[in-house]
Design a protein around this motif. Structure first.
Motif, PDB file in Angstrom:
ATOM      1  N   ILE A   1       0.850  -1.187   0.000  1.00  0.00           N
ATOM      2  CA  ILE A   1       0.000   0.000   0.000  1.00  0.00           C
ATOM      3  C   ILE A   1       0.889   1.242   0.000  1.00  0.00           C
ATOM      4  O   ILE A   1       1.932   1.262   0.659  1.00  0.00           O
ATOM      5  N   ALA A   2       0.518   2.223  -0.795  1.00  0.00           N
ATOM      6  CA  ALA A   2       1.262   3.486  -0.868  1.00  0.00           C
ATOM      7  C   ALA A   2       0.248   4.590  -1.152  1.00  0.00           C
ATOM      8  O   ALA A   2      -0.879   4.327  -1.560  1.00  0.00           O
TER       9      ALA A   2
ATOM     10  N   MET B   1      -5.344  16.668  -7.385  1.00  0.00           N
ATOM     11  CA  MET B   1      -4.452  16.502  -6.235  1.00  0.00           C
ATOM     12  C   MET B   1      -4.560  17.659  -5.240  1.00  0.00           C
ATOM     13  O   MET B   1      -3.994  17.572  -4.157  1.00  0.00           O
ATOM     14  N   ASP B   2      -5.284  18.725  -5.585  1.00  0.00           N
ATOM     15  CA  ASP B   2      -5.523  19.794  -4.619  1.00  0.00           C
ATOM     16  C   ASP B   2      -6.574  19.376  -3.592  1.00  0.00           C
ATOM     17  O   ASP B   2      -6.525  19.797  -2.439  1.00  0.00           O
ATOM     18  N   LYS B   3      -7.539  18.541  -4.009  1.00  0.00           N
ATOM     19  CA  LYS B   3      -8.625  18.120  -3.127  1.00  0.00           C
ATOM     20  C   LYS B   3      -8.450  16.708  -2.565  1.00  0.00           C
ATOM     21  O   LYS B   3      -8.962  16.398  -1.504  1.00  0.00           O
ATOM     22  N   TYR B   4      -7.761  15.848  -3.322  1.00  0.00           N
ATOM     23  CA  TYR B   4      -7.731  14.431  -2.978  1.00  0.00           C
ATOM     24  C   TYR B   4      -6.311  13.887  -2.860  1.00  0.00           C
ATOM     25  O   TYR B   4      -5.367  14.469  -3.391  1.00  0.00           O
ATOM     26  N   MET B   5      -6.199  12.760  -2.191  1.00  0.00           N
ATOM     27  CA  MET B   5      -4.975  11.976  -2.206  1.00  0.00           C
ATOM     28  C   MET B   5      -5.316  10.644  -2.876  1.00  0.00           C
ATOM     29  O   MET B   5      -6.485  10.243  -2.910  1.00  0.00           O
ATOM     30  N   ALA B   6      -4.316   9.979  -3.404  1.00  0.00           N
ATOM     31  CA  ALA B   6      -4.514   8.686  -4.056  1.00  0.00           C
ATOM     32  C   ALA B   6      -3.887   7.597  -3.194  1.00  0.00           C
ATOM     33  O   ALA B   6      -2.780   7.758  -2.687  1.00  0.00           O
ATOM     34  N   VAL B   7      -4.624   6.503  -3.018  1.00  0.00           N
ATOM     35  CA  VAL B   7      -4.125   5.353  -2.266  1.00  0.00           C
ATOM     36  C   VAL B   7      -4.020   4.190  -3.241  1.00  0.00           C
ATOM     37  O   VAL B   7      -5.007   3.810  -3.879  1.00  0.00           O
ATOM     38  N   PHE B   8      -2.814   3.648  -3.384  1.00  0.00           N
ATOM     39  CA  PHE B   8      -2.540   2.540  -4.292  1.00  0.00           C
ATOM     40  C   PHE B   8      -2.395   1.261  -3.464  1.00  0.00           C
ATOM     41  O   PHE B   8      -1.624   1.229  -2.501  1.00  0.00           O
TER      42      PHE B   8
ATOM     43  N   GLU C   1      -4.415  15.223   6.968  1.00  0.00           N
ATOM     44  CA  GLU C   1      -3.069  14.942   7.468  1.00  0.00           C
ATOM     45  C   GLU C   1      -3.054  13.556   8.117  1.00  0.00           C
ATOM     46  O   GLU C   1      -3.622  13.370   9.184  1.00  0.00           O
ATOM     47  N   TYR C   2      -2.447  12.596   7.451  1.00  0.00           N
ATOM     48  CA  TYR C   2      -2.322  11.245   7.990  1.00  0.00           C
ATOM     49  C   TYR C   2      -0.847  10.906   8.149  1.00  0.00           C
ATOM     50  O   TYR C   2      -0.037  11.252   7.294  1.00  0.00           O
ATOM     51  N   GLU C   3      -0.515  10.227   9.241  1.00  0.00           N
ATOM     52  CA  GLU C   3       0.864   9.777   9.438  1.00  0.00           C
ATOM     53  C   GLU C   3       1.184   8.605   8.529  1.00  0.00           C
ATOM     54  O   GLU C   3       2.286   8.492   8.013  1.00  0.00           O
ATOM     55  N   LYS C   4       0.228   7.706   8.380  1.00  0.00           N
ATOM     56  CA  LYS C   4       0.412   6.520   7.553  1.00  0.00           C
ATOM     57  C   LYS C   4      -0.925   6.100   6.977  1.00  0.00           C
ATOM     58  O   LYS C   4      -1.977   6.505   7.441  1.00  0.00           O
ATOM     59  N   VAL C   5      -0.839   5.248   5.979  1.00  0.00           N
ATOM     60  CA  VAL C   5      -2.011   4.603   5.422  1.00  0.00           C
ATOM     61  C   VAL C   5      -1.825   3.109   5.689  1.00  0.00           C
ATOM     62  O   VAL C   5      -0.741   2.566   5.460  1.00  0.00           O
ATOM     63  N   GLN C   6      -2.869   2.464   6.224  1.00  0.00           N
ATOM     64  CA  GLN C   6      -2.758   1.053   6.579  1.00  0.00           C
ATOM     65  C   GLN C   6      -3.813   0.225   5.859  1.00  0.00           C
ATOM     66  O   GLN C   6      -4.909   0.690   5.602  1.00  0.00           O
ATOM     67  N   LEU C   7      -3.439  -1.010   5.574  1.00  0.00           N
ATOM     68  CA  LEU C   7      -4.308  -1.955   4.892  1.00  0.00           C
ATOM     69  C   LEU C   7      -4.722  -3.028   5.885  1.00  0.00           C
ATOM     70  O   LEU C   7      -3.874  -3.625   6.542  1.00  0.00           O
ATOM     71  N   TYR C   8      -6.028  -3.272   6.000  1.00  0.00           N
ATOM     72  CA  TYR C   8      -6.566  -4.234   6.960  1.00  0.00           C
ATOM     73  C   TYR C   8      -7.421  -5.270   6.239  1.00  0.00           C
ATOM     74  O   TYR C   8      -8.067  -4.971   5.240  1.00  0.00           O
ATOM     75  N   ASN C   9      -7.413  -6.461   6.783  1.00  0.00           N
ATOM     76  CA  ASN C   9      -8.378  -7.492   6.434  1.00  0.00           C
ATOM     77  C   ASN C   9      -8.653  -8.223   7.742  1.00  0.00           C
ATOM     78  O   ASN C   9      -8.163  -9.316   7.974  1.00  0.00           O
TER      79      ASN C   9
ATOM     80  N   GLU D   1      -7.170  -8.009  10.660  1.00  0.00           N
ATOM     81  CA  GLU D   1      -5.971  -7.501  11.312  1.00  0.00           C
ATOM     82  C   GLU D   1      -5.181  -6.690  10.297  1.00  0.00           C
ATOM     83  O   GLU D   1      -5.396  -6.799   9.096  1.00  0.00           O
ATOM     84  N   ILE D   2      -4.229  -5.902  10.777  1.00  0.00           N
ATOM     85  CA  ILE D   2      -3.421  -5.093   9.866  1.00  0.00           C
ATOM     86  C   ILE D   2      -2.593  -6.000   8.962  1.00  0.00           C
ATOM     87  O   ILE D   2      -1.999  -6.968   9.405  1.00  0.00           O
ATOM     88  N   LEU D   3      -2.591  -5.696   7.676  1.00  0.00           N
ATOM     89  CA  LEU D   3      -1.802  -6.436   6.721  1.00  0.00           C
ATOM     90  C   LEU D   3      -0.495  -5.717   6.404  1.00  0.00           C
ATOM     91  O   LEU D   3       0.540  -6.324   6.282  1.00  0.00           O
ATOM     92  N   LYS D   4      -0.598  -4.399   6.239  1.00  0.00           N
ATOM     93  CA  LYS D   4       0.568  -3.646   5.779  1.00  0.00           C
ATOM     94  C   LYS D   4       0.388  -2.181   6.085  1.00  0.00           C
ATOM     95  O   LYS D   4      -0.714  -1.650   5.999  1.00  0.00           O
ATOM     96  N   SER D   5       1.488  -1.492   6.429  1.00  0.00           N
ATOM     97  CA  SER D   5       1.500  -0.039   6.573  1.00  0.00           C
ATOM     98  C   SER D   5       2.269   0.561   5.419  1.00  0.00           C
ATOM     99  O   SER D   5       3.204  -0.037   4.901  1.00  0.00           O
ATOM    100  N   SER D   6       1.868   1.758   5.029  1.00  0.00           N
ATOM    101  CA  SER D   6       2.527   2.429   3.911  1.00  0.00           C
ATOM    102  C   SER D   6       3.867   3.002   4.316  1.00  0.00           C
ATOM    103  O   SER D   6       4.177   3.157   5.492  1.00  0.00           O
ATOM    104  N   MET D   7       4.642   3.320   3.304  1.00  0.00           N
ATOM    105  CA  MET D   7       5.901   4.032   3.501  1.00  0.00           C
ATOM    106  C   MET D   7       5.713   5.424   2.925  1.00  0.00           C
ATOM    107  O   MET D   7       4.849   5.638   2.087  1.00  0.00           O
ATOM    108  N   ASP D   8       6.532   6.355   3.368  1.00  0.00           N
ATOM    109  CA  ASP D   8       6.462   7.699   2.807  1.00  0.00           C
ATOM    110  C   ASP D   8       6.853   7.660   1.336  1.00  0.00           C
ATOM    111  O   ASP D   8       7.750   6.925   0.932  1.00  0.00           O
ATOM    112  N   VAL D   9       6.173   8.461   0.536  1.00  0.00           N
ATOM    113  CA  VAL D   9       6.442   8.532  -0.888  1.00  0.00           C
ATOM    114  C   VAL D   9       7.213   9.808  -1.163  1.00  0.00           C
ATOM    115  O   VAL D   9       6.836  10.862  -0.673  1.00  0.00           O
ATOM    116  N   GLU D  10       8.288   9.694  -1.907  1.00  0.00           N
ATOM    117  CA  GLU D  10       9.067  10.902  -2.232  1.00  0.00           C
ATOM    118  C   GLU D  10       8.697  11.449  -3.589  1.00  0.00           C
ATOM    119  O   GLU D  10       8.233  10.765  -4.432  1.00  0.00           O
TER     120      GLU D  10
END
Length: 157
Positions: A55-56, A80-87, A138-146, A148-157
């Motif tokens: 997840i990113a 991108m002014d209004k929204y963020m994208a989660v992949f 403002e989110y610190e991370k994006v997490q994927l759940y099913n 229980e947590i499956l994966k946390s995102s990493m910062d994107v540069e």
């Protein structure tokens, strides 16, 4: 010597008792965040084959274009002014998986997957790539759940 064995037995009993706890994360309706699936493919970019689930997220146009190339998904735009994208990339059994909902969980954005249940689901993996549109916050991370947590995102540069 006897105290060591007694202590070890007590630790084992305590560890055995804690395994029965339910660690599934529960979200509430109040935590729900509006989202839209803006792209879905039954494929996974080869670069992510060994990283599934993954997840990113993208907050800027540059991040968005970079992730579009890395996830090998194109032919769509996002304000991108209004929204963020989660992949998201993941596998499921033959009955598939879907995005159940998106939640604000503390300072995290949590994406909850749900397995589609059907007749005679095979274990054979089916690839999935989702791109979600979520209102900016403002989110610190994006997490994927099913469950229980499956994966946390990493910062994107």
């Amino acid at each position: 010597m006897m105290k060591k064995y007694l202590f070890a037995i007590i630790l084992l009993l305590l560890a055995g008792c804690s395994n029965g706890e339910n660690t599934e994360v529960k979200f509430t309706e109040k935590q729900a965040v509006p989202f839209e699936i803006i792209k879905y493919d039954e494929k996974i970019a080869p670069i992510y084959e060994t990283l599934v689930p993954h997840i990113a997220y993208a907050n800027t146009q540059g991040q968005f274009e970079s992730l579009q190339a890395r996830f090998d998904v194109d032919n769509f735009t996002l304000d991108m002014d209004k929204y963020m994208a989660v992949f998201i990339v993941t596998y499921s059994g033959s009955c598939g998986t879907s995005v159940d909902n998106v939640y604000k969980h503390g300072n995290y954005l949590a994406v909850q997957l749900i397995d589609n249940v059907g007749q005679k689901c095979e274990d054979e993996g089916v690839p999935h790539t989702f791109v979600l549109q979520v209102e900016k916050d403002e989110y610190e991370k994006v997490q994927l759940y099913n469950g229980e947590i499956l994966k946390s995102s990493m910062d994107v540069e």
